[in-house]
Design a protein around this motif. Structure first.
Motif, PDB file in Angstrom:
ATOM      1  N   ALA A 147       0.875  -1.270  -0.103  1.00 46.93           N
ATOM      2  CA  ALA A 147       0.018   0.012  -0.053  1.00 46.93           C
ATOM      3  C   ALA A 147       0.302   0.973   0.564  1.00 46.93           C
ATOM      4  CB  ALA A 147      -0.947   0.392   1.099  1.00 46.93           C
ATOM      5  N   GLU A 148       0.590   1.711  -1.170  1.00 42.30           N
ATOM      6  CA  GLU A 148       0.938   3.607  -0.496  1.00 42.30           C
ATOM      7  C   GLU A 148       1.543   4.197   0.234  1.00 42.30           C
ATOM      8  OE1 GLU A 148       0.941   5.341  -4.611  1.00 42.30           O
ATOM      9  OE2 GLU A 148       2.329   3.695  -5.617  1.00 42.30           O
ATOM     10  N   LEU A 149       0.738   3.745   1.655  1.00 44.65           N
ATOM     11  CA  LEU A 149       0.759   4.647   2.648  1.00 44.65           C
ATOM     12  C   LEU A 149       1.483   5.219   3.361  1.00 44.65           C
ATOM     13  CD1 LEU A 149      -2.394   2.379   3.778  1.00 44.65           C
ATOM     14  CD2 LEU A 149      -2.559   4.842   3.030  1.00 44.65           C
ATOM     15  N   PRO A 150       2.322   5.987   3.896  1.00 47.28           N
ATOM     16  CA  PRO A 150       3.240   6.149   4.389  1.00 47.28           C
ATOM     17  C   PRO A 150       3.086   6.325   5.809  1.00 47.28           C
ATOM     18  CG  PRO A 150       2.966   8.967   3.629  1.00 47.28           C
ATOM     19  CD  PRO A 150       1.724   7.957   2.797  1.00 47.28           C
ATOM     20  N   GLY A 151       4.626   5.407   6.397  1.00 45.26           N
ATOM     21  CA  GLY A 151       4.101   5.276   7.947  1.00 45.26           C
ATOM     22  C   GLY A 151       4.275   3.917   7.478  1.00 45.26           C
ATOM     23  N   THR A 152       3.115   3.297   7.314  1.00 45.27           N
ATOM     24  CA  THR A 152       2.368   2.093   7.210  1.00 45.27           C
ATOM     25  C   THR A 152       2.860   0.840   6.633  1.00 45.27           C
ATOM     26  OG1 THR A 152       0.160   3.091   8.246  1.00 45.27           O
ATOM     27  CG2 THR A 152      -0.699   1.273   7.213  1.00 45.27           C
ATOM     28  N   CYS A 153       3.272  -0.464   6.951  1.00 46.51           N
ATOM     29  CA  CYS A 153       3.742  -1.640   6.558  1.00 46.51           C
ATOM     30  C   CYS A 153       2.412  -2.491   5.874  1.00 46.51           C
ATOM     31  CB  CYS A 153       4.444  -2.229   6.833  1.00 46.51           C
ATOM     32  SG  CYS A 153       5.726  -1.166   7.293  1.00 46.51           S
ATOM     33  N   ARG A 154       2.154  -1.969   5.010  1.00 50.99           N
ATOM     34  CA  ARG A 154       0.152  -2.451   4.324  1.00 50.99           C
ATOM     35  C   ARG A 154       0.045  -3.061   3.009  1.00 50.99           C
ATOM     36  NH1 ARG A 154      -5.127   0.182   5.534  1.00 50.99           N
ATOM     37  NH2 ARG A 154      -4.416  -0.541   8.068  1.00 50.99           N
ATOM     38  N   TYR A 155       0.150  -4.830   3.077  1.00 52.23           N
ATOM     39  CA  TYR A 155      -0.253  -5.462   2.203  1.00 52.23           C
ATOM     40  C   TYR A 155      -1.071  -6.171   1.690  1.00 52.23           C
ATOM     41  CZ  TYR A 155       5.151  -5.572   2.009  1.00 52.23           C
ATOM     42  OH  TYR A 155       6.395  -4.446   2.586  1.00 52.23           O
ATOM     43  N   LEU A 156      -1.149  -6.412   0.481  1.00 51.98           N
ATOM     44  CA  LEU A 156      -2.646  -7.077  -0.297  1.00 51.98           C
ATOM     45  C   LEU A 156      -1.846  -8.184  -1.095  1.00 51.98           C
ATOM     46  CD1 LEU A 156      -5.137  -7.253  -1.037  1.00 51.98           C
ATOM     47  CD2 LEU A 156      -5.104  -5.396  -3.069  1.00 51.98           C
ATOM     48  N   ILE A 157      -2.264  -9.664  -0.698  1.00 47.17           N
ATOM     49  CA  ILE A 157      -1.759 -10.612  -1.705  1.00 47.17           C
ATOM     50  C   ILE A 157      -2.765 -11.264  -2.407  1.00 47.17           C
ATOM     51  CG2 ILE A 157      -0.661 -12.785  -1.837  1.00 47.17           C
ATOM     52  CD1 ILE A 157      -0.279 -12.627   1.520  1.00 47.17           C
ATOM     53  N   LEU A 158      -2.652 -11.109  -3.410  1.00 48.47           N
ATOM     54  CA  LEU A 158      -4.165 -11.558  -4.765  1.00 48.47           C
ATOM     55  C   LEU A 158      -3.369 -12.917  -4.911  1.00 48.47           C
ATOM     56  CD1 LEU A 158      -4.792  -8.266  -6.427  1.00 48.47           C
ATOM     57  CD2 LEU A 158      -6.110  -9.481  -4.638  1.00 48.47           C
ATOM     58  N   TYR A 159      -4.403 -13.907  -5.103  1.00 50.06           N
ATOM     59  CA  TYR A 159      -4.341 -15.254  -5.847  1.00 50.06           C
ATOM     60  C   TYR A 159      -5.080 -15.556  -7.318  1.00 50.06           C
ATOM     61  CZ  TYR A 159      -1.341 -16.038  -1.608  1.00 50.06           C
ATOM     62  OH  TYR A 159      -0.483 -16.373  -0.331  1.00 50.06           O
ATOM     63  N   GLU A 160      -4.675 -15.479  -7.996  1.00 48.40           N
ATOM     64  CA  GLU A 160      -5.678 -16.324  -8.975  1.00 48.40           C
ATOM     65  C   GLU A 160      -5.343 -17.800  -8.799  1.00 48.40           C
ATOM     66  OE1 GLU A 160      -3.354 -15.273 -13.201  1.00 48.40           O
ATOM     67  OE2 GLU A 160      -3.487 -13.365 -12.420  1.00 48.40           O
ATOM     68  N   LEU A 161      -6.644 -18.656  -9.084  1.00 49.77           N
ATOM     69  CA  LEU A 161      -7.730 -19.294  -8.298  1.00 49.77           C
ATOM     70  C   LEU A 161      -8.378 -20.167 -10.104  1.00 49.77           C
ATOM     71  CD1 LEU A 161      -9.844 -18.766  -4.924  1.00 49.77           C
ATOM     72  CD2 LEU A 161      -6.887 -19.362  -5.843  1.00 49.77           C
ATOM     73  N   ALA A 162      -7.874 -21.476  -9.905  1.00 46.51           N
ATOM     74  CA  ALA A 162      -8.461 -22.179 -11.597  1.00 46.51           C
ATOM     75  C   ALA A 162     -10.172 -21.858 -10.572  1.00 46.51           C
ATOM     76  CB  ALA A 162      -8.171 -23.454 -11.385  1.00 46.51           C
TER      77      ALA A 162
END
Length: 213
Positions: A42-57
């Motif tokens: 995430a483009e959030l100063p001061g915050t280490c936020r992550y998003l994981i996207l998985y593609e599924l069959a």
């Protein structure tokens, strides 16, 4: 698709990224039905936020025996990481509408307060904007997403959401302009534009690319 959010402390971020890039993503795309993984920050100063996207069959893999076996037998590294994750939210299901193609350098992810019904019109209008690559709507399959597992128990509880809007663009400014122009349509889908966050890709892996089987 399956979308997973979490925050980590700055002092934990390197270990978290090593875990994702050196073990966890490969483990996941080694599960039959998991086709690709993408980690975004995430483009959030001061915050280490992550998003994981998985593609599924298919959404059925979320409650399949192979995936549940992994979730119920976390590795030692996963067992150490799971309890440190904060603001964890998880939802997977079917892509019910999409427009455009490919992936952009920036992605906007907005959780919706209701499951989308497949409204393609707003997505077509969004991808017609300058520098927008693609847009997708995901309806979360709550029954398959909310199965109790050992990994979930390590986290102490997951947040949930019924739907998700993803918009891909060449840059974050293009996302913000498109969101501003289509704010009313986004609200009609059940999202609040003020809560939208732009993400940049940190890592990506496709199944079969040196993954664990």
């Amino acid at each position: 698709m399956l979308a997973i959010w979490s925050d980590v402390g700055p002092e934990q971020e390197t270990d978290y990224l090593h875990w994702l890039t050196r073990e966890h993503a490969a483990e996941r795309v080694g599960v039959p039905g998991f086709e690709a993984a993408r980690v975004l920050r995430a483009e959030l100063p001061g915050t280490c936020r992550y998003l994981i996207l998985y593609e599924l069959a298919d959404p059925s893999v979320l409650a399949g025996a192979d995936y549940l076996a992994r979730l119920n037998a976390p590795t030692p590294w996963s067992s150490r990481v799971m309890p440190i994750l904060r603001n964890f939210a998880r939802g997977g299901g079917r892509v019910v509408a999409e427009a455009g193609a490919g992936q952009g350098g920036s992605l906007l992810a907005l959780r919706l307060d209701r499951a989308p019904a497949g409204e393609a019109g707003p997505l077509q209008a969004i991808v017609a904007e300058d520098r927008i690559c693609a847009a997708r709507l995901i309806a979360v399959d709550a029954a398959r997403t909310e199965v109790s597992t050992r990994e979930k128990a390590l986290r102490g509880g997951d947040g949930s959401f019924p739907g998700l809007l993803l918009i891909e663009a060449t840059d974050a400014d293009a996302l913000r302009r498109a969101l501003a122009r289509h704010a009313a349509a986004v609200r009609d889908l059940g999202g609040e534009p003020a809560e939208a966050t732009a993400y940049a890709t940190a890592f990506a892996l496709r199944g079969g690319a040196g993954t664990a089987g």
